[in-house]
Design an enzyme around this catalytic site. Structure first.
Site, PDB file in Angstrom:
ATOM      1  N   ARG A 155       0.834  -1.245  -0.095  1.00  0.00           N
ATOM      2  CA  ARG A 155       0.091   0.077   0.001  1.00  0.00           C
ATOM      3  C   ARG A 155       0.914   1.122   0.197  1.00  0.00           C
ATOM      4  NH1 ARG A 155      -2.407  -3.378   4.167  1.00  0.00           N
ATOM      5  NH2 ARG A 155      -4.629  -4.090   3.667  1.00  0.00           N
ATOM      6  N   LYS A 179      -2.432  -2.377   8.139  1.00  0.00           N
ATOM      7  CA  LYS A 179      -3.486  -1.913   8.974  1.00  0.00           C
ATOM      8  C   LYS A 179      -3.850  -2.369  10.060  1.00  0.00           C
ATOM      9  CE  LYS A 179      -6.410  -0.220   4.648  1.00  0.00           C
ATOM     10  NZ  LYS A 179      -7.765  -0.378   4.250  1.00  0.00           N
ATOM     11  N   HIS A 248      -2.568   2.702  -5.782  1.00  0.00           N
ATOM     12  CA  HIS A 248      -3.126   1.461  -5.341  1.00  0.00           C
ATOM     13  C   HIS A 248      -3.386   0.651  -6.489  1.00  0.00           C
ATOM     14  CE1 HIS A 248      -4.771  -0.187  -1.696  1.00  0.00           C
ATOM     15  NE2 HIS A 248      -5.938  -0.479  -2.510  1.00  0.00           N
ATOM     16  N   ARG A 251      -0.966  -2.106  -6.653  1.00  0.00           N
ATOM     17  CA  ARG A 251      -1.657  -3.404  -5.868  1.00  0.00           C
ATOM     18  C   ARG A 251      -2.412  -4.245  -6.376  1.00  0.00           C
ATOM     19  NH1 ARG A 251      -1.415  -4.419  -0.156  1.00  0.00           N
ATOM     20  NH2 ARG A 251      -3.685  -5.024   0.576  1.00  0.00           N
ATOM     21  N   HIS A 274      -4.374  -8.802   3.793  1.00  0.00           N
ATOM     22  CA  HIS A 274      -5.860  -8.765   3.975  1.00  0.00           C
ATOM     23  C   HIS A 274      -6.097  -9.661   5.162  1.00  0.00           C
ATOM     24  CE1 HIS A 274      -6.919  -7.932  -0.206  1.00  0.00           C
ATOM     25  NE2 HIS A 274      -6.622  -6.542   0.348  1.00  0.00           N
ATOM     26  N   TYR A 283     -10.745 -10.028  -6.278  1.00  0.00           N
ATOM     27  CA  TYR A 283      -9.744 -10.314  -7.408  1.00  0.00           C
ATOM     28  C   TYR A 283     -10.242 -11.244  -8.409  1.00  0.00           C
ATOM     29  CZ  TYR A 283      -6.869  -6.638  -5.287  1.00  0.00           C
ATOM     30  OH  TYR A 283      -6.596  -5.618  -4.623  1.00  0.00           O
TER      31      TYR A 283
END
Length: 306
Positions: A155, A179, A248, A251, A274, A283
């Site tokens: 990211r 995150k 992004h 990514r 994730h 995806y």
């Protein structure tokens, strides 16, 4: 004092000190909770009932898109869980609310691989054609950034927050704090990418040490998200690419390319950082070209002859 505004401030401090959430997440929480406080017109959290929350959610649906409403509700819901956990409220009004969303699936935007190649070629061309050392160094750093974005799926916020101690170019390993302060390790698998990163580090070593961030400006200041976005726009223009490219999207392209190459989705989930495989599964909707290839070459109908 059982004041809603006071509890919001305490909760945000708790998120920073105890949950160790990043500044962007806390900023979003602050905006959502202050908006809630201003709209709800009830200062005592113990007096907020399920009915009040339902009316507030109805108002939000009139103002915002489903994705924004979902995020705002999540912020408020987490706050009420905190109030319940701290015994500030006896009953959580969210426990009596059922919230259902039907959002359209928005597929991630990817960059065609030939455009990625053209984009990188332009950066390297700018470096070789640079007339000043300043221009040459900038192009070197820009190449290192884009190569890392594409080769790891990192990211932009993670890239800009990389410290010098997080990057081990001897072993080709990067430690990323994602995150929710979740750590993950990414390998740099391509020797050309590793070499450009080593070259960048050697050239910018003094600036890197000065700001303690791996990606630095020539004045020794950490690069911001916005400066990387401007750099991406600059090279997209120089490449005459008729596509709006964001950091992004590299990514998304990283993930989709691996999926189309038959990499197990759980490995992709781990590399992307994730928390749930459900996030990564978006995806699977993108890889249309791979689906077509499978149906043309793998489906048994191709072996039927009349």
């Amino acid at each position: 004092m059982n004041n809603l505004q006071t509890h919001i401030s305490s909760y945000l401090e708790y998120c920073l000190a105890q949950k160790r959430l990043d500044e962007k997440t806390i900023k979003a929480y602050r905006i959502d909770l202050i908006q809630f406080y201003n709209e709800i017109s009830i200062s005592d959290p113990c007096k907020i009932a399920s009915y009040d929350l339902e009316k507030y959610i109805e108002k939000m649906h009139l103002k915002y898109k489903p994705k924004s409403v979902r995020r705002k509700i999540a912020s408020i819901k987490a706050f009420f869980h905190y109030l319940e956990y701290k015994n500030i409220i006896l009953q959580n009004p969210f426990n009596k609310i059922q919230i259902h969303f039907r959002e359209p699936v928005i597929l991630p935007k990817t960059i065609p691989l030939y455009i990625v190649e053209k984009f990188l070629f332009t950066i390297y061309k700018q470096r070789s054609a640079a007339k000043t050392n300043y221009q040459k160094r900038n192009a070197l750093r820009d190449a290192a950034i884009v190569e890392l974005l594409f080769s790891t799926g990192i990211r932009i916020s993670e890239l800009c927050n990389l410290k010098i101690s997080d990057v081990n170019l001897i072993d080709g390993v990067i430690l990323i704090y994602g995150k929710g302060s979740k750590e993950r390790i990414l390998q740099i698998g391509n020797s050309s990418v590793l070499n450009i990163l080593k070259e960048y580090k050697n050239d910018f070593y003094n600036e890197i040490v000065q700001c303690n961030h791996f990606f630095s400006s020539q004045s020794g200041k950490p690069l911001s998200d916005q400066s990387v976005r401007r750099m991406i726009n600059k090279y997209a223009s120089l490449s005459s690419i008729d596509l709006h490219i964001t950091p992004h999207m590299f990514r998304h392209t990283f993930a989709t390319s691996l999926l189309e190459a038959d990499v197990d989705i759980r490995y992709i989930q781990e590399m992307l950082g994730h928390s749930s495989i459900n996030i990564t599964q978006i995806y699977t909707h993108v890889a249309v070209s791979k689906q077509k290839d499978i149906l043309i070459n793998k489906h048994p109908r191709k072996d039927f002859h009349f």
